[in-house]
Design a protein around this motif. Structure first.
Motif, PDB file in Angstrom:
ATOM      1  N   THR A  90       6.749   5.748   2.911  1.00  0.00           N
ATOM      2  CA  THR A  90       7.294   4.659   3.723  1.00  0.00           C
ATOM      3  C   THR A  90       7.420   3.387   2.885  1.00  0.00           C
ATOM      4  O   THR A  90       6.424   2.867   2.405  1.00  0.00           O
ATOM      5  CB  THR A  90       6.352   4.396   4.917  1.00  0.00           C
ATOM      6  OG1 THR A  90       6.057   5.644   5.517  1.00  0.00           O
ATOM      7  CG2 THR A  90       6.984   3.484   5.924  1.00  0.00           C
ATOM      8  N   ARG A 143       0.848  -1.201   0.000  1.00  0.00           N
ATOM      9  CA  ARG A 143       0.000   0.000   0.000  1.00  0.00           C
ATOM     10  C   ARG A 143       0.883   1.251   0.000  1.00  0.00           C
ATOM     11  O   ARG A 143       0.702   2.153  -0.811  1.00  0.00           O
ATOM     12  CB  ARG A 143      -0.880  -0.030   1.255  1.00  0.00           C
ATOM     13  CG  ARG A 143      -1.698   1.213   1.475  1.00  0.00           C
ATOM     14  CD  ARG A 143      -2.682   0.960   2.595  1.00  0.00           C
ATOM     15  NE  ARG A 143      -2.023   0.556   3.832  1.00  0.00           N
ATOM     16  CZ  ARG A 143      -1.796   1.382   4.851  1.00  0.00           C
ATOM     17  NH1 ARG A 143      -2.159   2.628   4.789  1.00  0.00           N
ATOM     18  NH2 ARG A 143      -1.198   0.955   5.944  1.00  0.00           N
ATOM     19  N   ASN A 144       1.881   1.264   0.909  1.00  0.00           N
ATOM     20  CA  ASN A 144       2.749   2.439   0.973  1.00  0.00           C
ATOM     21  C   ASN A 144       3.803   2.420  -0.116  1.00  0.00           C
ATOM     22  O   ASN A 144       4.229   3.458  -0.587  1.00  0.00           O
ATOM     23  CB  ASN A 144       3.426   2.508   2.346  1.00  0.00           C
ATOM     24  CG  ASN A 144       2.493   3.075   3.375  1.00  0.00           C
ATOM     25  OD1 ASN A 144       1.944   4.155   3.198  1.00  0.00           O
ATOM     26  ND2 ASN A 144       2.269   2.324   4.434  1.00  0.00           N
ATOM     27  N   LEU A 194       3.667   1.546  -3.207  1.00  0.00           N
ATOM     28  CA  LEU A 194       3.237   2.047  -4.515  1.00  0.00           C
ATOM     29  C   LEU A 194       2.803   3.507  -4.500  1.00  0.00           C
ATOM     30  O   LEU A 194       2.705   4.137  -5.537  1.00  0.00           O
ATOM     31  CB  LEU A 194       2.105   1.180  -5.058  1.00  0.00           C
ATOM     32  CG  LEU A 194       2.506  -0.252  -5.393  1.00  0.00           C
ATOM     33  CD1 LEU A 194       1.306  -1.065  -5.765  1.00  0.00           C
ATOM     34  CD2 LEU A 194       3.529  -0.296  -6.516  1.00  0.00           C
ATOM     35  N   CYS A 195       2.527   4.051  -3.325  1.00  0.00           N
ATOM     36  CA  CYS A 195       2.028   5.435  -3.341  1.00  0.00           C
ATOM     37  C   CYS A 195       2.785   6.391  -2.444  1.00  0.00           C
ATOM     38  O   CYS A 195       2.869   7.570  -2.754  1.00  0.00           O
ATOM     39  CB  CYS A 195       0.550   5.486  -2.964  1.00  0.00           C
ATOM     40  SG  CYS A 195       0.249   5.501  -1.189  1.00  0.00           S
ATOM     41  N   CYS A 196       3.359   5.914  -1.368  1.00  0.00           N
ATOM     42  CA  CYS A 196       3.724   6.886  -0.319  1.00  0.00           C
ATOM     43  C   CYS A 196       5.205   6.806   0.058  1.00  0.00           C
ATOM     44  O   CYS A 196       5.978   6.116  -0.570  1.00  0.00           O
ATOM     45  CB  CYS A 196       2.847   6.667   0.889  1.00  0.00           C
ATOM     46  SG  CYS A 196       1.108   6.848   0.463  1.00  0.00           S
TER      47      CYS A 196
END
Lengths: 159, 280
Positions: free
Chosen positions: B137, B130-131, B133-135
């Motif tokens: 961390t 989740r993180n 691919l986008c964020c």
């Protein structure tokens, strides 16, 4: 409200956040950040304002932070703030049209997303993501509203 | 006009909740106060997933075996099952052989690259997709079933290059921070510059800022980038990636974007030098 009812509400919110985790890696490629979890929480406060008060919002936020967030306090802060605003204007919301409600809840969700990026991931902050997410949430809120209302009426017929 | 809450909750409760949330958020973002708690929760989640998966597999195996017993009367089906069994066994054997071969190859790469024989190999447990691919961390968890003692900030190797550093251990899992995490700094060098590259918060990308003119970097795209060893953590001269873009920030400042060599999503095994290995 019974403890079991709180558990059901918390379960639906967790389901929303799990759905976000599942769908956001795909949707972010289309500049869409979904916030089902936050919208479901907002729906519950909107639908049952006298049952979900500050302590419930705080505890829901803490549990969601522990299970789904990268920092403790973020969802607590947004849950308590959203809960306060909805409580404050709950009678006014009753005479709002679906479109006005959509704009309010979609705007809240966009502010939530913007703050999430600003605080936790400033390198990935993007106005296009916020704008597209706002428009998509505008439509999604209506669906969430009717699904959650049907769910509430079947599970909480006495409330 | 409703200017007060319709419930019996006083405003001071909201104010208290607000201040408490801000305090917790500030202490966690600034000082990582609750990082161990979060790590523990994540590790517990992984355990729960593993346990539930094994229970589900056992139950489904049990149900499947009951079904098989019922069908034993039909000779034709028995024969088909035998054929199926043999094929499955062969498939598993070939997969096992592939896995062993992969581990042996990886070990050879590690020994030749790191010049150390005290290397522990761990299988990936989970990647925070989740993180990732986008964020900002970017981290992975490795399975440490043998509870090998792993020090913090030890380099982690995968494929044919470094991918990150150990951060901490929770229960039987090792948390690894990847180079592409925005909190990670990696001292690097090329043929004509040294710098500390920071993760960009995007998969396989790191970058560093240099006080140079963009004209000095003509035809430097795809040049190899190596670890400089200046931080005292990573061995020097290990190739970690290539220059993929050069962006001008101002007249005398540029950003060099580096694409890392190893994609952690494609790796099954990660190597960490043992705590008893010689000091670098």
């Amino acid at each position: 409200m019974k403890f079991s009812n709180h558990l059901i509400i918390l379960f639906t919110i967790m389901l929303g956040f799990a759905l976000d985790d599942f769908m956001n890696p795909v949707s972010i490629k289309l500049f869409v950040e979904l916030n089902f979890g936050f919208l479901i929480f907002a729906y519950w406060v909107f639908a049952l304002p006298e049952k979900i008060q500050s302590s419930a919002a705080l505890i829901y936020g803490l549990i969601i932070d522990l299970l789904f967030s990268n920092v403790i306090g973020f969802n607590m802060l947004f849950f308590i703030t959203t809960s306060y605003i909805i409580h404050l204007y709950v009678f006014r919301f009753r005479i709002f049209s679906y479109f006005q409600l959509s704009v309010f809840f979609s705007g809240s969700s966009t502010i939530y997303t913007a703050c999430k990026y600003l605080l936790l991931s400033p390198y990935n902050y993007s106005y296009i993501v916020l704008m597209v997410s706002f428009l998509i949430t505008l439509v999604l809120w209506v669906g969430i509203y009717f699904v959650m209302r049907a769910f509430r009426r079947s599970f909480f017929s006495n409330l | 006009m409703a200017r007060s809450t319709p419930t019996y909750t006083p405003v001071r409760n909201y104010a208290f909740g607000f201040i408490l949330s801000v305090f917790l958020l500030f202490s966690d973002i600034s000082y990582g106060t609750f990082a161990p708690l979060r790590g523990l929760v994540q590790a517990s989640n992984l355990y729960a997933q593993m346990v539930s998966r094994s229970i589900f597999e056992n139950v489904s195996n049990l149900l499947y075996s009951f079904k098989q017993n019922r069908n034993l009367t039909q000779e034709n089906k028995d024969l088909k099952e035998q054929i199926h069994k043999i094929r499955t066994q062969e498939f598993i054997k070939s997969k096992e052989a592939e896995k062993s071969f992969e581990i042996i190859n990886f070990q050879k790469t590690l020994i030749s690259s790191l010049k150390s024989k005290d290397i522990n190999i761990f299988k990936i447990a989970s990647i925070d997709l989740r993180n990732y691919l986008c964020c900002s961390t970017h981290k992975i968890f490795l399975q440490n079933l043998n509870q090998v003692q792993v020090l913090e900030n030890t380099p982690v190797f995968a494929g044919s290059s470094y991918v990150g550093q150990t951060k901490s251990t929770y229960l039987n899992f090792i948390e690894v921070i990847l180079f592409s995490d925005t909190k990670h700094l990696l001292p690097i060098k090329s043929n004509f510059f040294y710098c500390d590259a920071r993760g960009k918060g995007k998969p396989m990308l790191i970058s560093c800022k240099l006080n140079k003119n963009i004209d000095d970097f003509q035809n430097k795209i795809s040049d190899a980038i190596f670890t400089s060893g200046l931080g005292g953590i990573f061995l020097k001269d290990i190739e970690i990636g290539n220059i993929s873009a050069i962006n001008s920030i101002s007249i005398n400042e540029i950003e060099v974007v580096i694409t890392l060599k190893t994609n952690p999503l494609e790796e099954n095994f990660f190597g960490i030098i043992g705590s008893e290995a010689d000091e670098i």
